[in-house]
Design a protein around this motif. Structure first.
Motif, PDB file in Angstrom:
ATOM      1  N   ALA A  51     -53.510 -65.707  31.717  1.00 58.51           N
ATOM      2  CA  ALA A  51     -52.248 -65.177  31.210  1.00 58.51           C
ATOM      3  C   ALA A  51     -52.437 -63.717  30.835  1.00 58.51           C
ATOM      4  O   ALA A  51     -53.538 -63.264  30.482  1.00 58.51           O
ATOM      5  CB  ALA A  51     -51.771 -65.991  30.008  1.00 58.51           C
ATOM      6  N   ILE A  52     -51.338 -62.956  30.871  1.00 56.06           N
ATOM      7  CA  ILE A  52     -51.415 -61.529  30.561  1.00 56.06           C
ATOM      8  C   ILE A  52     -51.843 -61.309  29.115  1.00 56.06           C
ATOM      9  O   ILE A  52     -52.495 -60.302  28.778  1.00 56.06           O
ATOM     10  CB  ILE A  52     -50.058 -60.852  30.860  1.00 56.06           C
ATOM     11  CG1 ILE A  52     -50.184 -59.323  30.786  1.00 56.06           C
ATOM     12  CG2 ILE A  52     -48.991 -61.372  29.913  1.00 56.06           C
ATOM     13  CD1 ILE A  52     -51.071 -58.739  31.842  1.00 56.06           C
ATOM     14  N   ASP A  53     -51.515 -62.272  28.241  1.00 52.59           N
ATOM     15  CA  ASP A  53     -51.905 -62.121  26.844  1.00 52.59           C
ATOM     16  C   ASP A  53     -53.417 -62.182  26.671  1.00 52.59           C
ATOM     17  O   ASP A  53     -53.938 -61.738  25.630  1.00 52.59           O
ATOM     18  CB  ASP A  53     -51.245 -63.213  25.995  1.00 52.59           C
ATOM     19  CG  ASP A  53     -49.747 -62.998  25.863  1.00 52.59           C
ATOM     20  OD1 ASP A  53     -49.286 -61.875  26.139  1.00 52.59           O
ATOM     21  OD2 ASP A  53     -49.029 -63.964  25.509  1.00 52.59           O
ATOM     22  N   ASP A  54     -54.122 -62.747  27.656  1.00 53.00           N
ATOM     23  CA  ASP A  54     -55.582 -62.768  27.578  1.00 53.00           C
ATOM     24  C   ASP A  54     -56.194 -61.438  28.011  1.00 53.00           C
ATOM     25  O   ASP A  54     -57.383 -61.194  27.791  1.00 53.00           O
ATOM     26  CB  ASP A  54     -56.146 -63.889  28.469  1.00 53.00           C
ATOM     27  CG  ASP A  54     -55.685 -65.262  28.025  1.00 53.00           C
ATOM     28  OD1 ASP A  54     -55.470 -65.436  26.811  1.00 53.00           O
ATOM     29  OD2 ASP A  54     -55.537 -66.145  28.894  1.00 53.00           O
ATOM     30  N   VAL A  55     -55.373 -60.601  28.627  1.00 54.50           N
ATOM     31  CA  VAL A  55     -55.858 -59.311  29.124  1.00 54.50           C
ATOM     32  C   VAL A  55     -55.422 -58.184  28.197  1.00 54.50           C
ATOM     33  O   VAL A  55     -56.222 -57.310  27.803  1.00 54.50           O
ATOM     34  CB  VAL A  55     -55.355 -59.063  30.554  1.00 54.50           C
ATOM     35  CG1 VAL A  55     -55.827 -57.701  31.063  1.00 54.50           C
ATOM     36  CG2 VAL A  55     -55.814 -60.180  31.476  1.00 54.50           C
ATOM     37  N   LEU A  56     -54.126 -58.168  27.871  1.00 51.12           N
ATOM     38  CA  LEU A  56     -53.585 -57.138  26.995  1.00 51.12           C
ATOM     39  C   LEU A  56     -53.458 -57.725  25.597  1.00 51.12           C
ATOM     40  O   LEU A  56     -52.477 -58.395  25.264  1.00 51.12           O
ATOM     41  CB  LEU A  56     -52.238 -56.658  27.522  1.00 51.12           C
ATOM     42  CG  LEU A  56     -52.229 -56.079  28.947  1.00 51.12           C
ATOM     43  CD1 LEU A  56     -50.824 -55.672  29.359  1.00 51.12           C
ATOM     44  CD2 LEU A  56     -53.183 -54.890  29.042  1.00 51.12           C
ATOM     45  N   ILE A  57     -54.467 -57.473  24.767  1.00 49.64           N
ATOM     46  CA  ILE A  57     -54.521 -58.022  23.417  1.00 49.64           C
ATOM     47  C   ILE A  57     -54.212 -56.909  22.425  1.00 49.64           C
ATOM     48  O   ILE A  57     -54.908 -55.876  22.399  1.00 49.64           O
ATOM     49  CB  ILE A  57     -55.904 -58.623  23.121  1.00 49.64           C
ATOM     50  CG1 ILE A  57     -56.235 -59.705  24.175  1.00 49.64           C
ATOM     51  CG2 ILE A  57     -55.968 -59.209  21.715  1.00 49.64           C
ATOM     52  CD1 ILE A  57     -57.647 -60.226  24.066  1.00 49.64           C
ATOM     53  N   PRO A  58     -53.158 -57.063  21.633  1.00 55.18           N
ATOM     54  CA  PRO A  58     -52.790 -55.994  20.689  1.00 55.18           C
ATOM     55  C   PRO A  58     -53.951 -55.619  19.777  1.00 55.18           C
ATOM     56  O   PRO A  58     -54.652 -56.482  19.248  1.00 55.18           O
ATOM     57  CB  PRO A  58     -51.637 -56.624  19.896  1.00 55.18           C
ATOM     58  CG  PRO A  58     -51.067 -57.649  20.815  1.00 55.18           C
ATOM     59  CD  PRO A  58     -52.231 -58.195  21.573  1.00 55.18           C
ATOM     60  N   GLY A  59     -54.141 -54.296  19.631  1.00 56.24           N
ATOM     61  CA  GLY A  59     -55.171 -53.785  18.739  1.00 56.24           C
ATOM     62  C   GLY A  59     -56.552 -53.729  19.349  1.00 56.24           C
ATOM     63  O   GLY A  59     -57.505 -53.311  18.670  1.00 56.24           O
ATOM     64  N   GLN A  60     -56.682 -54.166  20.643  1.00 55.40           N
ATOM     65  CA  GLN A  60     -57.990 -54.142  21.294  1.00 55.40           C
ATOM     66  C   GLN A  60     -57.919 -53.294  22.563  1.00 55.40           C
ATOM     67  O   GLN A  60     -56.855 -53.211  23.210  1.00 55.40           O
ATOM     68  CB  GLN A  60     -58.463 -55.554  21.648  1.00 55.40           C
ATOM     69  CG  GLN A  60     -58.707 -56.447  20.449  1.00 55.40           C
ATOM     70  CD  GLN A  60     -59.292 -57.788  20.849  1.00 55.40           C
ATOM     71  OE1 GLN A  60     -59.788 -57.939  21.961  1.00 55.40           O
ATOM     72  NE2 GLN A  60     -59.251 -58.744  19.917  1.00 55.40           N
TER      73      GLN A  60
END
Length: 475
Positions: free
Chosen positions: A4-13
């Protein structure tokens, strides 16, 4: 690969560019235009399509005419898709003509699927030795999906080939909502060209073959080789009068399923043709509007099951168990034999009419052990001097003795209890009956209960009374 995209674009990282690249690549759809393809029907797009397939697992043919000069080859997990009839893959120099077929064939296939889990969707294919060919060249050709595709003017529309290696079979593929129009030879062909396994357990749903008045030499569907639940559901063949059959089952076919098939032709084309060697196919709900037989069993072997199919016989059932039945008319499978000195009775035929006009005949009842409950009728049909002798496999005959049918009309009806044959009805010359008396002399008379007249019975009684008087039993 990230799911999932959330596993790639992680807020604050910080962004991992390699993970992002892998994520996007796994979801990328390539188009041939990005690799120099021009879909104008004239330019050769073969290199561009190959480059697109090498760059992404899915290639999209946006509306246009993509002429190719060699097969488009799909490997494991690859998809070739369009957006409908406006996406055309043209496997010949000549453009598509909707008014008339153009058979400038090239000798190569338009699309080849050489491994498993591929997909072909939402496009039109024009020309080719076959429009689509599935075969396990690089790996098992399994679980491929072909849907919403039309194939025009190919020699053969769709081919499933077991090829040359049983470890790379053609199994479990699904072809749906597909039109094969104006094929030169066959619409759909299942075969095995070499040492591979037969195509098995493939599913065809809503596949239609239309010749559209164009000449056609073969079949709508030809299962030359295919076994074990290849199923054809809601399929149709509407063919030129010169075609061979709307559906043909070849000699290397076993346990296939045909449901709701529609067959149509203005010529003497059989709806379903069954070749010798084919066995155990089930045909349900056949509608046949052809000038030929709805079901043509070429050898008469009857090794198929049909329900609500055929004419005038609508149902052809194998071994069936009924708890209750009401029969308005009963027809029995009947065999007629003449000019044969020795035959083994076929348990698939209830009635056996045998002529011994040219010489004595021995009719052997088959092994009773696998035939518990089977009834066989044997009757002599000629008026000649020779007899039909009914025996049993292993020696003897029904009721442990041979039966001699000497006169025209003599017959015996026997039933198997799984161990031996037993007579339940008969008319024939029984062996002589012996009547002992106290003096040791004997009264012998040939008894024939069915053929005796009243005078015959009186003569027997007079002879018996005379014997008893001579013996001193009666005075």
């Amino acid at each position: 690969m990230a799911s999932a995209i959330d596993d790639v674009l992680i807020p604050g990282q910080p962004v991992d560019k390699q993970r992002l690249r892998d994520y996007l690549r796994g979801r990328e759809i390539a188009v041939p235009q990005s690799y120099g393809g021009i879909p104008d029907g004239v330019s050769d797009c073969s290199d561009a399509i190959d480059a697109a397939l090498a760059a992404a697992p899915t290639v999209l043919l946006v509306p246009g005419i993509y002429r190719v000069s060699r097969p488009v080859v799909l490997g494991y997990g690859q998809t070739l898709m369009g957006v409908g009839e406006g996406s055309v893959l043209q496997a010949r120099p000549d453009p598509f003509d909707g008014a008339a077929p153009i058979y400038s064939q090239t000798g190569w296939n338009a699309v080849e699927v050489v491994d498993g889990y591929a997909a072909i969707r939402n496009l039109r294919i024009v020309g080719g030795a076959s429009g689509i060919k599935l075969f396990g060249r690089d790996g098992p050709c399994v679980k491929t999906v072909v849907e919403n595709v039309s194939i025009w003017d190919a020699v053969i529309g769709i081919v499933l080939d077991g090829n040359d290696n049983p470890d790379r079979p053609c199994y479990w593929n699904h072809i749906a909502r597909t039109l094969v129009a104006r094929p030169q030879l066959h619409g759909v062909l299942l075969t095995v060209d070499s040492a591979g396994d037969t195509p098995n357990a493939n599913k065809f749903h809503d596949v239609r073959v239309y010749s559209l008045a164009a000449p056609m030499a073969g079949c709508g569907f030809f299962i030359s080789a295919g076994r074990f639940n290849n199923s054809f559901i809601d399929c149709e063949a509407n063919l030129h009068p010169g075609a061979e059959a709307c559906f043909r089952l070849g000699f290397a076919t076993d346990q296939n399923l045909i449901v709701n098939f529609y067959a149509e032709s203005l010529g003497p084309v059989p709806g379903i043709r069954i070749d010798g060697g084919s066995q155990n196919t089930a045909i349900l709900n056949l509608f046949s509007a052809t000038g030929g037989a709805p079901i043509w069993d070429t050898t008469g072997a009857g090794r198929y099951t049909a329900f609500n199919a055929g004419h005038p016989v609508k149902n052809h059932l194998k071994r069936t168990e009924l708890t209750e039945a009401r029969i308005g008319r009963l027809e029995l499978e009947t065999a007629f034999t003449e000019g044969t000195a020795s035959i083994t009775l076929d348990p698939a035929r209830t009635v056996h009419l045998i002529s011994a006009w040219t010489g004595p005949v021995t009719a052997e009842l088959p092994d009773p052990h696998p035939l518990n409950g089977v009834v066989l009728v044997v009757k002599k049909t000629d008026s000649g001097p020779h007899a039909v002798t009914v025996t049993q496999a292993g020696g003897g005959g029904p009721d442990a003795d041979q039966v001699r049918l000497g006169r025209r009309g003599d017959h015996v009806v026997a039933i198997s209890n799984g161990a031996a044959w037993h007579i339940i009805a008969a008319r024939y010359d029984r062996p002589a009956a012996v009547w002992p008396n106290p003096t040791g002399t004997a009264f012998t008379r040939s008894l024939d209960a069915d053929g005796s007249t009243l005078e015959d019975v009186r003569a027997v009684l007079r002879a018996l009374i005379l014997d008893l008087k001579n013996a001193g039993i009666l005075s």
